[in-house]
Design an enzyme around this catalytic site. Structure first.
Site, mmCIF file in Angstrom:
data_model
loop_
_atom_site.group_PDB
_atom_site.id
_atom_site.type_symbol
_atom_site.label_atom_id
_atom_site.label_comp_id
_atom_site.label_asym_id
_atom_site.label_seq_id
_atom_site.Cartn_x
_atom_site.Cartn_y
_atom_site.Cartn_z
ATOM 1 N N HIS A 84 1.542 -1.181 0.151
ATOM 2 C CA HIS A 84 0.295 0.143 0.127
ATOM 3 C C HIS A 84 0.426 1.580 -0.056
ATOM 4 O O HIS A 84 1.780 1.085 0.339
ATOM 5 C CB HIS A 84 -0.771 -0.524 1.072
ATOM 6 C CG HIS A 84 -2.039 -0.715 1.253
ATOM 7 N ND1 HIS A 84 -2.891 -1.191 2.045
ATOM 8 C CD2 HIS A 84 -2.503 -2.122 0.434
ATOM 9 C CE1 HIS A 84 -3.742 -1.689 1.802
ATOM 10 N NE2 HIS A 84 -3.503 -2.787 -0.009
ATOM 11 N N GLU A 86 0.339 4.176 1.149
ATOM 12 C CA GLU A 86 1.168 4.431 3.259
ATOM 13 C C GLU A 86 2.241 3.625 3.518
ATOM 14 O O GLU A 86 3.359 4.617 4.525
ATOM 15 C CB GLU A 86 -0.129 4.345 3.932
ATOM 16 C CG GLU A 86 -1.532 5.306 3.602
ATOM 17 C CD GLU A 86 -2.420 3.967 2.987
ATOM 18 O OE1 GLU A 86 -1.954 3.348 1.511
ATOM 19 O OE2 GLU A 86 -3.466 3.616 3.029
ATOM 20 N N CYS A 123 -6.451 0.996 5.238
ATOM 21 C CA CYS A 123 -6.864 -0.364 6.191
ATOM 22 C C CYS A 123 -6.069 -0.436 7.321
ATOM 23 O O CYS A 123 -4.889 0.341 7.927
ATOM 24 C CB CYS A 123 -6.484 -1.297 4.898
ATOM 25 S SG CYS A 123 -4.731 -1.747 5.000
ATOM 26 N N CYS A 126 -2.602 -0.544 7.346
ATOM 27 C CA CYS A 126 -1.626 0.068 7.445
ATOM 28 C C CYS A 126 -2.061 1.425 8.966
ATOM 29 O O CYS A 126 -1.439 2.115 8.969
ATOM 30 C CB CYS A 126 -2.236 1.639 6.073
ATOM 31 S SG CYS A 126 -1.445 0.751 4.901
#
Length: 171
Positions: A84, A86, A123, A126
């Site tokens: 991801h 992030e 999410c 994260c």
């Protein structure tokens, strides 16, 4: 007021626009995300969703396993080649020895097919990384607005009901 002052973006708009440009580097065939980490309005790190360094990505492979298997967005992340945005922004800072404690993370996401903005908070995994690294605030571009999340609120929610996030699905 001059024309420049009327069109000058505020800081949130500025960093989200940069996160949108970062998202263009994404190697995901479904969604593009870009993340920007700042402190005192200085850029510290960026990241986009894509396969780990030196490994095949979906754009190179020409297919997305999750899309082929009709796996819903927000579920079964372990079946995705990408890291991801992030997480990549956090990893990139650590890789270069850049401290990001007490910083802000800006997140922009869009669908590849139609360019529609994909909002929502990071999410669960994260969020856990964001908490652990000491980021204070997450600012996300939503369809019609900008949403600000204070990371301390996530900590307080988790302490109040430790199993609530485990019942949640998706973002």
């Amino acid at each position: 007021m001059s024309e420049n002052e009327m069109t000058r973006p505020n800081w949130n708009e500025h960093w989200l626009q940069i996160a949108q440009v970062v998202a263009r580097r994404s190697t995901c065939l479904r969604r593009r995300f870009g993340a920007v980490i700042t402190k005192n309005n200085v850029l510290l790190s960026t990241g986009y969703n894509g396969a780990p360094r030196k490994t095949p990505d979906c754009t190179t492979l020409g297919k997305c396993y999750r899309k082929e298997k009709n796996i819903l967005a927000g579920s079964h992340y372990e079946k995705c080649r990408s890291v991801h945005a992030e997480a990549n922004a956090i990893i990139n800072a650590a890789r270069e020895g850049i401290g990001i404690k007490d910083s802000k993370l800006y997140l922009f996401g869009e669908n590849v097919d139609d360019g529609a903005i994909v909002g929502g908070k990071p999410c669960k995994m994260c969020r856990r990384m964001i908490i652990n690294v000491g980021i204070e605030e997450v600012i996300v571009k939503e369809k019609e607005e900008v949403k600000e999340y204070f990371v301390q609120d996530w900590v307080l929610e988790s302490n109040k009901d430790p199993f609530k996030e485990l019942d949640e699905t998706g973002y």
